[in-house]
Design a protein around this motif. Structure first.
Motif, PDB file in Angstrom:
ATOM      1  N   ALA A  14      65.879 -33.419  20.290  1.00  0.00           N
ATOM      2  CA  ALA A  14      65.842 -33.751  18.875  1.00  0.00           C
ATOM      3  C   ALA A  14      67.254 -33.998  18.456  1.00  0.00           C
ATOM      4  O   ALA A  14      68.094 -33.414  18.655  1.00  0.00           O
ATOM      5  CB  ALA A  14      65.244 -32.691  17.956  1.00  0.00           C
ATOM      6  N   TYR A  15      67.496 -35.231  17.699  1.00  0.00           N
ATOM      7  CA  TYR A  15      68.738 -35.472  17.122  1.00  0.00           C
ATOM      8  C   TYR A  15      68.401 -36.129  15.716  1.00  0.00           C
ATOM      9  O   TYR A  15      67.216 -37.151  15.466  1.00  0.00           O
ATOM     10  CB  TYR A  15      69.448 -36.380  17.934  1.00  0.00           C
ATOM     11  N   SER A  16      68.768 -35.727  14.610  1.00  0.00           N
ATOM     12  CA  SER A  16      68.725 -36.094  13.276  1.00  0.00           C
ATOM     13  C   SER A  16      67.342 -35.986  12.940  1.00  0.00           C
ATOM     14  O   SER A  16      66.710 -34.885  13.112  1.00  0.00           O
ATOM     15  CB  SER A  16      69.357 -37.373  13.031  1.00  0.00           C
ATOM     16  N   PHE A  17      66.531 -37.093  12.735  1.00  0.00           N
ATOM     17  CA  PHE A  17      65.195 -37.062  12.587  1.00  0.00           C
ATOM     18  C   PHE A  17      64.295 -37.379  13.500  1.00  0.00           C
ATOM     19  O   PHE A  17      63.154 -37.662  13.508  1.00  0.00           O
ATOM     20  CB  PHE A  17      64.809 -38.005  11.158  1.00  0.00           C
ATOM     21  N   LEU A  18      64.918 -37.890  14.883  1.00  0.00           N
ATOM     22  CA  LEU A  18      64.134 -38.431  15.938  1.00  0.00           C
ATOM     23  C   LEU A  18      63.948 -37.251  17.087  1.00  0.00           C
ATOM     24  O   LEU A  18      64.625 -36.469  17.269  1.00  0.00           O
ATOM     25  CB  LEU A  18      64.885 -39.716  16.466  1.00  0.00           C
ATOM     26  N   THR A  19      62.916 -37.437  17.563  1.00  0.00           N
ATOM     27  CA  THR A  19      62.455 -36.588  19.069  1.00  0.00           C
ATOM     28  C   THR A  19      62.128 -37.353  19.982  1.00  0.00           C
ATOM     29  O   THR A  19      61.764 -38.408  19.778  1.00  0.00           O
ATOM     30  CB  THR A  19      61.397 -35.502  18.230  1.00  0.00           C
ATOM     31  N   PHE A  20      62.343 -36.339  21.176  1.00  0.00           N
ATOM     32  CA  PHE A  20      62.101 -37.040  22.408  1.00  0.00           C
ATOM     33  C   PHE A  20      61.394 -35.895  23.392  1.00  0.00           C
ATOM     34  O   PHE A  20      62.120 -34.874  23.517  1.00  0.00           O
ATOM     35  CB  PHE A  20      63.059 -37.918  23.220  1.00  0.00           C
ATOM     36  N   LYS A  21      60.039 -36.258  23.994  1.00  0.00           N
ATOM     37  CA  LYS A  21      59.628 -35.259  24.938  1.00  0.00           C
ATOM     38  C   LYS A  21      59.094 -35.721  26.187  1.00  0.00           C
ATOM     39  O   LYS A  21      58.631 -36.801  25.970  1.00  0.00           O
ATOM     40  CB  LYS A  21      58.358 -34.484  24.118  1.00  0.00           C
ATOM     41  N   MET A  22      59.408 -35.240  27.251  1.00  0.00           N
ATOM     42  CA  MET A  22      59.042 -35.801  28.489  1.00  0.00           C
ATOM     43  C   MET A  22      58.670 -34.587  29.346  1.00  0.00           C
ATOM     44  O   MET A  22      59.297 -33.549  29.378  1.00  0.00           O
ATOM     45  CB  MET A  22      60.088 -36.524  29.215  1.00  0.00           C
ATOM     46  N   GLY A  23      57.518 -34.688  29.886  1.00  0.00           N
ATOM     47  CA  GLY A  23      57.047 -33.552  30.877  1.00  0.00           C
ATOM     48  C   GLY A  23      55.814 -33.967  31.629  1.00  0.00           C
ATOM     49  O   GLY A  23      55.364 -34.891  32.058  1.00  0.00           O
ATOM     50  N   TYR A  24      55.045 -32.868  32.297  1.00  0.00           N
ATOM     51  CA  TYR A  24      54.147 -33.061  33.293  1.00  0.00           C
ATOM     52  C   TYR A  24      52.996 -32.158  32.721  1.00  0.00           C
ATOM     53  O   TYR A  24      53.219 -30.840  32.215  1.00  0.00           O
ATOM     54  CB  TYR A  24      54.453 -32.783  34.397  1.00  0.00           C
ATOM     55  N   GLU A  25      51.696 -32.416  32.663  1.00  0.00           N
ATOM     56  CA  GLU A  25      50.580 -31.607  32.408  1.00  0.00           C
ATOM     57  C   GLU A  25      49.687 -31.566  33.615  1.00  0.00           C
ATOM     58  O   GLU A  25      49.540 -32.388  34.349  1.00  0.00           O
ATOM     59  CB  GLU A  25      49.552 -32.346  31.365  1.00  0.00           C
ATOM     60  N   PHE A  26      49.306 -30.365  33.952  1.00  0.00           N
ATOM     61  CA  PHE A  26      48.355 -30.066  35.212  1.00  0.00           C
ATOM     62  C   PHE A  26      47.200 -29.388  34.566  1.00  0.00           C
ATOM     63  O   PHE A  26      47.117 -28.318  34.141  1.00  0.00           O
ATOM     64  CB  PHE A  26      48.962 -29.167  36.178  1.00  0.00           C
ATOM     65  N   GLY A  27      45.986 -30.145  34.795  1.00  0.00           N
ATOM     66  CA  GLY A  27      44.860 -29.512  34.390  1.00  0.00           C
ATOM     67  C   GLY A  27      44.130 -28.426  35.297  1.00  0.00           C
ATOM     68  O   GLY A  27      44.246 -28.574  36.566  1.00  0.00           O
ATOM     69  N   PHE A  28      43.554 -27.494  34.953  1.00  0.00           N
ATOM     70  CA  PHE A  28      42.928 -26.355  35.632  1.00  0.00           C
ATOM     71  C   PHE A  28      41.421 -26.703  35.886  1.00  0.00           C
ATOM     72  O   PHE A  28      40.822 -26.202  36.724  1.00  0.00           O
ATOM     73  CB  PHE A  28      43.042 -25.169  35.121  1.00  0.00           C
ATOM     74  N   CYS A  29      40.838 -27.398  35.285  1.00  0.00           N
ATOM     75  CA  CYS A  29      39.325 -27.917  35.315  1.00  0.00           C
ATOM     76  C   CYS A  29      39.273 -29.205  35.984  1.00  0.00           C
ATOM     77  O   CYS A  29      39.835 -30.174  35.764  1.00  0.00           O
ATOM     78  CB  CYS A  29      38.894 -27.874  33.692  1.00  0.00           C
ATOM     79  N   ASN A  30      38.018 -29.508  36.687  1.00  0.00           N
ATOM     80  CA  ASN A  30      37.668 -30.641  37.441  1.00  0.00           C
ATOM     81  C   ASN A  30      37.326 -31.716  36.485  1.00  0.00           C
ATOM     82  O   ASN A  30      36.610 -31.225  35.395  1.00  0.00           O
ATOM     83  CB  ASN A  30      36.544 -30.287  38.320  1.00  0.00           C
ATOM     84  N   MET A  31      37.948 -32.655  36.488  1.00  0.00           N
ATOM     85  CA  MET A  31      37.443 -33.863  35.598  1.00  0.00           C
ATOM     86  C   MET A  31      35.965 -34.202  35.700  1.00  0.00           C
ATOM     87  O   MET A  31      35.290 -34.781  34.907  1.00  0.00           O
ATOM     88  CB  MET A  31      38.351 -34.971  35.675  1.00  0.00           C
TER      89      MET A  31
END
Length: 170
Positions: free
Chosen positions: A134-151
């Protein structure tokens, strides 16, 4: 109805009165994949919007909670989810203008649009983690999600998503 509006107004005032409030409205995208017994090609999805609230625990740690509309899936299948997430973050760099840190926490998604698919699970629960800045009024987020349930019901088909989010905080 008036009582409900009055309670909502008090909640907004209470959140706004917080000395270090941080409400973030974000847009993002992801590249989804399904692992397991399903042969599906990844595809970039750009319909991810949401809001989150972050509060400090101390100088180095934050917690956040958020909700959003997340499009997951693969090529030729784009289900939409309402996702609720909670994260803890360690800010390894912080000054008066911004911060950089790593985050992790669970998420819970409820399928809202299934895009003509059959035999799919309507709930996804998993874990996410990544880096946030986060800088001033801007934010950035980068990541990975792993689901535990079968789709897909009764088939080994867990979801995984690389995601990014760009936001404006108030």
């Amino acid at each position: 109805m008036k009582k409900l509006l009055l309670m909502a107004l008090f909640a907004i005032v209470a959140v706004s009165a917080s000395a270090q409030r941080n409400i973030n409205i974000w847009w993002g995208g992801n590249v989804s994949d399904i692992s397991g017994d399903v042969d599906a090609k990844s595809e970039f999805k750009a319909l991810n919007i949401g809001v989150s609230y972050t509060a400090p625990i101390d100088d180095k740690f934050d917690w956040s909670v958020g909700a959003g509309w997340i499009t997951k899936g693969v090529k030729h299948w784009s289900p939409g989810y309402i996702q609720i997430e909670g994260n803890g973050a360690w800010n390894f760099y912080k000054n008066s203008a911004g911060k950089v840190g790593i985050f992790t926490g669970p998420y819970l998604s409820f399928m809202a649009t299934k895009d003509d698919a059959e035999d799919v699970n309507s709930v996804d629960f998993g874990w996410q983690g990544g880096i946030a800045a986060a800088y001033s009024f801007l934010t950035f987020k980068m990541g990975y999600e792993f689901g535990f349930c079968n789709m897909i019901q009764e088939v080994d088909s867990k979801s995984g998503d690389f995601f990014f989010r760009i936001g404006v905080r108030f």
